[in-house]
Design a protein around this motif. Structure first.
Motif, PDB file in Angstrom:
ATOM      1  N   THR A  62       0.824  -1.199   0.000  1.00 20.78           N
ATOM      2  CA  THR A  62       0.000   0.000   0.000  1.00 20.78           C
ATOM      3  C   THR A  62       0.864   1.256   0.000  1.00 20.78           C
ATOM      4  OG1 THR A  62      -1.822  -1.114   1.119  1.00 20.78           O
ATOM      5  CG2 THR A  62      -1.774   1.279   1.258  1.00 20.78           C
ATOM      6  N   TYR A  63       1.885   1.251   0.838  1.00 26.62           N
ATOM      7  CA  TYR A  63       2.798   2.404   0.876  1.00 26.62           C
ATOM      8  C   TYR A  63       3.658   2.465  -0.382  1.00 26.62           C
ATOM      9  CZ  TYR A  63       1.641   3.864   5.617  1.00 26.62           C
ATOM     10  OH  TYR A  63       0.983   4.360   6.713  1.00 26.62           O
ATOM     11  N   ASP A  64       4.061   1.307  -0.885  1.00 21.14           N
ATOM     12  CA  ASP A  64       4.832   1.280  -2.138  1.00 21.14           C
ATOM     13  C   ASP A  64       4.018   1.862  -3.291  1.00 21.14           C
ATOM     14  OD1 ASP A  64       6.941   0.076  -0.838  1.00 21.14           O
ATOM     15  OD2 ASP A  64       6.569  -1.942  -1.649  1.00 21.14           O
ATOM     16  N   SER A  65       2.748   1.489  -3.360  1.00 26.13           N
ATOM     17  CA  SER A  65       1.907   1.952  -4.467  1.00 26.13           C
ATOM     18  C   SER A  65       1.830   3.478  -4.483  1.00 26.13           C
ATOM     19  CB  SER A  65       0.514   1.338  -4.380  1.00 26.13           C
ATOM     20  OG  SER A  65      -0.186   1.815  -3.243  1.00 26.13           O
ATOM     21  N   LEU A  66       1.742   4.082  -3.307  1.00 29.26           N
ATOM     22  CA  LEU A  66       1.696   5.543  -3.236  1.00 29.26           C
ATOM     23  C   LEU A  66       3.004   6.149  -3.730  1.00 29.26           C
ATOM     24  CD1 LEU A  66       0.225   8.132  -2.442  1.00 29.26           C
ATOM     25  CD2 LEU A  66       1.122   7.843  -0.117  1.00 29.26           C
ATOM     26  N   LEU A  96      -3.335   7.352  -2.136  1.00 28.38           N
ATOM     27  CA  LEU A  96      -3.290   8.217  -0.959  1.00 28.38           C
ATOM     28  C   LEU A  96      -4.449   7.891  -0.021  1.00 28.38           C
ATOM     29  CD1 LEU A  96      -1.951  10.577   0.518  1.00 28.38           C
ATOM     30  CD2 LEU A  96      -3.378  12.128  -0.835  1.00 28.38           C
ATOM     31  N   SER A  97      -5.600   7.606  -0.587  1.00 24.13           N
ATOM     32  CA  SER A  97      -6.753   7.205   0.220  1.00 24.13           C
ATOM     33  C   SER A  97      -6.471   5.895   0.953  1.00 24.13           C
ATOM     34  CB  SER A  97      -7.994   7.056  -0.666  1.00 24.13           C
ATOM     35  OG  SER A  97      -9.076   6.541   0.063  1.00 24.13           O
ATOM     36  N   ASP A  98      -5.853   4.944   0.257  1.00 25.17           N
ATOM     37  CA  ASP A  98      -5.543   3.644   0.867  1.00 25.17           C
ATOM     38  C   ASP A  98      -4.600   3.793   2.053  1.00 25.17           C
ATOM     39  OD1 ASP A  98      -7.113   2.384  -0.986  1.00 25.17           O
ATOM     40  OD2 ASP A  98      -5.452   1.675  -2.228  1.00 25.17           O
ATOM     41  N   VAL A  99      -3.581   4.640   1.913  1.00 21.23           N
ATOM     42  CA  VAL A  99      -2.618   4.827   2.991  1.00 21.23           C
ATOM     43  C   VAL A  99      -3.314   5.357   4.248  1.00 21.23           C
ATOM     44  CG1 VAL A  99      -0.686   6.296   3.730  1.00 21.23           C
ATOM     45  CG2 VAL A  99      -0.554   5.054   1.565  1.00 21.23           C
ATOM     46  N   GLY A 100      -4.354   6.153   4.042  1.00 19.13           N
ATOM     47  CA  GLY A 100      -5.103   6.679   5.182  1.00 19.13           C
ATOM     48  C   GLY A 100      -5.720   5.598   6.052  1.00 19.13           C
ATOM     49  N   ASP A 101      -5.961   4.424   5.470  1.00 16.76           N
ATOM     50  CA  ASP A 101      -6.508   3.313   6.259  1.00 16.76           C
ATOM     51  C   ASP A 101      -5.546   2.892   7.365  1.00 16.76           C
ATOM     52  OD1 ASP A 101      -8.806   3.203   4.738  1.00 16.76           O
ATOM     53  OD2 ASP A 101      -8.033   1.682   3.363  1.00 16.76           O
ATOM     54  N   TYR A 102      -4.255   3.139   7.161  1.00 21.90           N
ATOM     55  CA  TYR A 102      -3.250   2.761   8.153  1.00 21.90           C
ATOM     56  C   TYR A 102      -2.901   3.924   9.087  1.00 21.90           C
ATOM     57  CZ  TYR A 102      -2.522  -1.462   5.422  1.00 21.90           C
ATOM     58  OH  TYR A 102      -2.717  -2.659   4.766  1.00 21.90           O
ATOM     59  N   GLU A 103      -3.311   5.116   8.735  1.00 22.89           N
ATOM     60  CA  GLU A 103      -2.883   6.282   9.505  1.00 22.89           C
ATOM     61  C   GLU A 103      -4.013   6.954  10.271  1.00 22.89           C
ATOM     62  OE1 GLU A 103      -0.478   8.796   7.037  1.00 22.89           O
ATOM     63  OE2 GLU A 103       1.039   7.230   6.790  1.00 22.89           O
ATOM     64  N   GLY A 104      -5.216   6.385  10.187  1.00 23.26           N
ATOM     65  CA  GLY A 104      -6.300   6.881  11.020  1.00 23.26           C
ATOM     66  C   GLY A 104      -7.224   7.861  10.335  1.00 23.26           C
ATOM     67  N   ILE A 105      -8.397   8.053  10.960  1.00 24.88           N
ATOM     68  CA  ILE A 105      -9.455   8.862  10.360  1.00 24.88           C
ATOM     69  C   ILE A 105      -9.038  10.318  10.208  1.00 24.88           C
ATOM     70  CG2 ILE A 105     -10.592   9.352  12.570  1.00 24.88           C
ATOM     71  CD1 ILE A 105     -12.295   8.664   9.163  1.00 24.88           C
ATOM     72  N   LYS A 106      -8.224  10.822  11.136  1.00 28.10           N
ATOM     73  CA  LYS A 106      -7.789  12.218  11.044  1.00 28.10           C
ATOM     74  C   LYS A 106      -6.964  12.453   9.784  1.00 28.10           C
ATOM     75  CE  LYS A 106      -5.752  15.904  13.845  1.00 28.10           C
ATOM     76  NZ  LYS A 106      -5.160  16.252  15.168  1.00 28.10           N
ATOM     77  N   THR A 107      -6.059  11.517   9.492  1.00 28.76           N
ATOM     78  CA  THR A 107      -5.241  11.623   8.284  1.00 28.76           C
ATOM     79  C   THR A 107      -6.100  11.466   7.036  1.00 28.76           C
ATOM     80  OG1 THR A 107      -3.275  10.796   9.408  1.00 28.76           O
ATOM     81  CG2 THR A 107      -3.310  10.603   7.014  1.00 28.76           C
ATOM     82  N   LYS A 108      -7.032  10.520   7.068  1.00 31.36           N
ATOM     83  CA  LYS A 108      -7.893  10.305   5.901  1.00 31.36           C
ATOM     84  C   LYS A 108      -8.681  11.567   5.564  1.00 31.36           C
ATOM     85  CE  LYS A 108      -9.822   6.413   4.756  1.00 31.36           C
ATOM     86  NZ  LYS A 108      -8.899   5.832   3.765  1.00 31.36           N
TER      87      LYS A 108
END
Length: 256
Positions: free
Chosen positions: A100-104, A128-140
């Motif tokens: 997921t991070y690689d794809s970004l 970028l949306s996918d990475v937000g799944d790992y970084e929390g709702i605030k980041t999303k």
């Protein structure tokens, strides 16, 4: 074929909350080997064949060999391929995160190489949306405006890409149904928090359908869901029936 064309146009699996939340023919021997004199056009042709055949792992193995390429067309395909591999049920949780991070990173590099490539903008927004799944709702939520801007830029560059238009519709739908606690988070992040309405989402879903009729079972589904949100049961039934009758070619179509 019709199925291959639709598959190449779509190339996504996104839920409404994601912004807030067959063997083919035998491959030619040495098909995926890297040669110093490889032609980008040949790799792209091979990649699109594998993508259309649903060969997710083989496609990734082909493209990841070119991760240091300067060609945006290769890089956005690698971003998409990395994301597709992350989506497979057989991929471990640790591998999903890394992919997921690689794809970004690949999508970001594609943009750096060619800012005028519509697909690079499209896949940067998705990844970028996918990475937000790992970084929390605030980041999303914090990334939401950037995501929409990249989708809008993709449409400016290619107004006929129905998938990107659909994605903006999903973005609008997500914000229209955002729960109160997420709205409070958004209010702390932005002087003017991003908002949308179901009417706006509906407009984009119809625009996508006009750009390429019947291109995606999920667009039909969300036309129906949005009409339900607007309490128009007659139109909801029309579009939900179309979604139900859509010939299921993929697992996502079956879920729809």
């Amino acid at each position: 074929t019709q199925v291959l064309r639709k598959g190449l146009q779509r190339g996504i699996v996104l839920s409404a909350g994601s912004f807030l939340v067959y063997e083919a023919h035998k491959l030619i021997p040495g098909f995926a080997e890297v040669h110093a004199s490889f032609k980008v056009e040949d790799v792209i042709e091979q990649a699109d064949y594998l993508y259309g055949s649903g060969e997710t792992e083989k496609l990734y193995r082909l493209l990841v060999q070119h991760k240091n390429s300067d060609d945006a067309e290769l890089l956005w395909r690698l971003a998409r391929s990395s994301r597709d591999l992350a989506q497979l049920g057989s991929t471990s949780a640790e591998e999903k995160r890394q992919l997921t991070y690689d794809s970004l990173e690949y999508a970001k590099k594609a943009l750096e190489k060619n800012e005028s490539n519509f697909a690079a903008h499209k896949w940067y927004g998705i990844c970028l949306s996918d990475v937000g799944d790992y970084e929390g709702i605030k980041t999303k939520i914090g990334n939401a405006i950037v995501i929409k801007e990249h989708f809008q830029r993709a449409i400016e560059l290619n107004p006929k890409d129905a998938t990107t238009i659909h994605l903006i519709g999903i973005w609008c739908y997500s914000f229209a149904e955002m729960p109160w606690y997420q709205r409070k988070i958004a209010a702390t992040l932005f002087a003017t928090p991003p908002t949308s309405t179901f009417q706006e989402a509906l407009r984009y879903f119809h625009m996508a359908e006009e750009a390429d009729p019947n291109f995606y079972s999920k667009n039909l589904l969300f036309l129906g869901k949005t009409y339900l949100k607007l309490n128009n049961k007659k139109m909801a039934l029309l579009w939900l029936s179309k979604a139900k009758e859509y010939p299921a070619q993929t697992e996502e179509d079956k879920q729809v």
